[in-house]
Design a protein around this motif. Structure first.
Motif, PDB file in Angstrom:
ATOM      1  N   LYS A 274       0.820  -1.211   0.000  1.00 22.59           N
ATOM      2  CA  LYS A 274       0.000   0.000   0.000  1.00 22.59           C
ATOM      3  C   LYS A 274       0.858   1.267   0.000  1.00 22.59           C
ATOM      4  CE  LYS A 274      -4.191  -1.771   2.128  1.00 22.59           C
ATOM      5  NZ  LYS A 274      -5.300  -1.425   3.041  1.00 22.59           N
ATOM      6  N   ASN A 275       2.186   1.072  -0.187  1.00 24.70           N
ATOM      7  CA  ASN A 275       3.131   2.199  -0.166  1.00 24.70           C
ATOM      8  C   ASN A 275       3.072   2.982   1.146  1.00 24.70           C
ATOM      9  OD1 ASN A 275       4.396   1.866  -2.697  1.00 24.70           O
ATOM     10  ND2 ASN A 275       2.611   2.747  -3.718  1.00 24.70           N
ATOM     11  N   CYS A 276       2.945   2.235   2.233  1.00 24.64           N
ATOM     12  CA  CYS A 276       2.982   2.831   3.569  1.00 24.64           C
ATOM     13  C   CYS A 276       4.323   2.483   4.215  1.00 24.64           C
ATOM     14  CB  CYS A 276       1.850   2.288   4.436  1.00 24.64           C
ATOM     15  SG  CYS A 276       0.231   2.646   3.750  1.00 24.64           S
ATOM     16  N   GLN A 277       4.674   3.228   5.245  1.00 28.52           N
ATOM     17  CA  GLN A 277       5.921   2.970   5.960  1.00 28.52           C
ATOM     18  C   GLN A 277       5.637   2.364   7.327  1.00 28.52           C
ATOM     19  OE1 GLN A 277       8.971   6.091   5.843  1.00 28.52           O
ATOM     20  NE2 GLN A 277       7.678   7.211   4.397  1.00 28.52           N
ATOM     21  N   VAL A 278       6.547   1.525   7.775  1.00 31.30           N
ATOM     22  CA  VAL A 278       6.475   0.951   9.125  1.00 31.30           C
ATOM     23  C   VAL A 278       7.768   1.321   9.844  1.00 31.30           C
ATOM     24  CG1 VAL A 278       6.263  -1.140  10.515  1.00 31.30           C
ATOM     25  CG2 VAL A 278       5.063  -0.974   8.320  1.00 31.30           C
ATOM     26  N   TRP A 279       7.624   2.034  10.957  1.00 30.07           N
ATOM     27  CA  TRP A 279       8.791   2.427  11.753  1.00 30.07           C
ATOM     28  C   TRP A 279       8.722   1.724  13.104  1.00 30.07           C
ATOM     29  CZ3 TRP A 279       9.385   8.517  11.278  1.00 30.07           C
ATOM     30  CH2 TRP A 279       9.507   8.845   9.901  1.00 30.07           C
ATOM     31  N   THR A 280       9.840   1.134  13.527  1.00 30.31           N
ATOM     32  CA  THR A 280       9.906   0.545  14.870  1.00 30.31           C
ATOM     33  C   THR A 280      11.045   1.208  15.637  1.00 30.31           C
ATOM     34  OG1 THR A 280      11.441  -1.241  14.307  1.00 30.31           O
ATOM     35  CG2 THR A 280       9.105  -1.661  13.930  1.00 30.31           C
ATOM     36  N   LEU A 281      10.790   1.501  16.899  1.00 27.43           N
ATOM     37  CA  LEU A 281      11.766   2.249  17.685  1.00 27.43           C
ATOM     38  C   LEU A 281      12.914   1.365  18.172  1.00 27.43           C
ATOM     39  CD1 LEU A 281       9.449   4.570  19.812  1.00 27.43           C
ATOM     40  CD2 LEU A 281      10.131   4.739  17.423  1.00 27.43           C
ATOM     41  N   LYS A 282      12.594   0.208  18.703  1.00 33.14           N
ATOM     42  CA  LYS A 282      13.632  -0.659  19.281  1.00 33.14           C
ATOM     43  C   LYS A 282      14.633  -1.120  18.229  1.00 33.14           C
ATOM     44  CE  LYS A 282      14.267  -4.834  22.052  1.00 33.14           C
ATOM     45  NZ  LYS A 282      13.598  -5.988  22.695  1.00 33.14           N
ATOM     46  N   GLU A 283      14.133  -1.603  17.092  1.00 33.10           N
ATOM     47  CA  GLU A 283      15.012  -2.119  16.043  1.00 33.10           C
ATOM     48  C   GLU A 283      15.498  -1.021  15.093  1.00 33.10           C
ATOM     49  OE1 GLU A 283      12.033  -5.212  17.296  1.00 33.10           O
ATOM     50  OE2 GLU A 283      11.886  -3.167  16.518  1.00 33.10           O
ATOM     51  N   ASN A 284      14.872   0.161  15.200  1.00 31.20           N
ATOM     52  CA  ASN A 284      15.198   1.291  14.332  1.00 31.20           C
ATOM     53  C   ASN A 284      14.972   0.965  12.851  1.00 31.20           C
ATOM     54  OD1 ASN A 284      15.952   3.980  13.952  1.00 31.20           O
ATOM     55  ND2 ASN A 284      18.076   3.433  13.568  1.00 31.20           N
ATOM     56  N   TYR A 285      13.874   0.241  12.569  1.00 28.59           N
ATOM     57  CA  TYR A 285      13.514  -0.047  11.181  1.00 28.59           C
ATOM     58  C   TYR A 285      12.744   1.132  10.595  1.00 28.59           C
ATOM     59  CZ  TYR A 285      14.564  -5.009  12.045  1.00 28.59           C
ATOM     60  OH  TYR A 285      15.167  -6.194  12.349  1.00 28.59           O
TER      61      TYR A 285
END
Length: 199
Positions: free
Chosen positions: A91-102
């Motif tokens: 869907k051309n969305c972004q996923v950000w995770t804080l712990k892994e810094n993805y």
């Protein structure tokens, strides 16, 4: 574009506040505004369509950003996490995770990381399949029958489900031995069932 903060705990004993605090701090540092919060107290063992996250994924629009404290908040297994990431990337969305810094989006690094996740998920799928086959083979080798054991209680349950038919056959003068054969049980099992039904 909508920025969504997603936080989840698996039980009522845990609190959502810590995860919210972490995401708010991150947003402040990055000068990002969290437009929507999705909070849920539910085990990740629950099917995705029974979680708020499932509804969120259905409603994602292009360029939305989903932020969570750590990737394990999304799913309980690598296979499920990969499915969620795939939905977001498609869907051309972004996923950000804080712990892994993805920072998973539509760039080449994200595609490489998504490929790595996909490869790991495929390996996990194969390992699960191999473990299952190995376990079943061991059970068979030890002479155990697979499936639900057909014990005395199971047979009584089978008779209970057919109580009306049994009473009808008895009323027609059919012998208990014949009825037992019809339902593939011992005559003694049928007799015990009839005694317990009359009690």
């Amino acid at each position: 574009m909508t920025t969504i903060g997603y936080i989840r705990v698996s039980s009522n004993k845990q609190t959502l506040e810590h995860q919210r605090f972490e995401i708010e701090n991150f947003a402040r540092r990055e000068s990002i505004k969290i437009d929507t919060w999705i909070e849920e107290k539910i085990s990740s063992r629950k099917a995705l369509d029974k979680r708020k996250l499932g509804e969120l994924l259905n409603n994602l629009k292009e360029n939305d950003i989903l932020i969570t404290c750590e990737i394990s908040r999304l799913g309980r297994s690598l296979l499920e996490v990969m499915k969620i990431l795939e939905t977001c990337l498609n869907k051309n969305c972004q996923v950000w995770t804080l712990k892994e810094n993805y920072r998973l989006g539509n760039d080449i690094q994200s595609k490489v990381l998504a490929f790595a996740f996909g490869l790991a998920a495929e390996i996990e799928r194969q390992l699960i399949s191999e473990r299952t086959k190995s376990s079943l083979a061991n059970i068979k080798a030890n002479g155990k029958k697979l499936g639900r054991p057909f014990n005395a209680e199971t047979k009584k349950l089978k008779l209970a489900k057919n109580q009306k038919q049994i009473q009808k056959l008895l009323a027609q003068g059919i012998s208990k031995s014949k009825i037992a054969k019809i339902f593939n049980v011992e005559r003694a099992t049928l007799r015990k069932y009839l005694l317990s039904a009359q009690a």
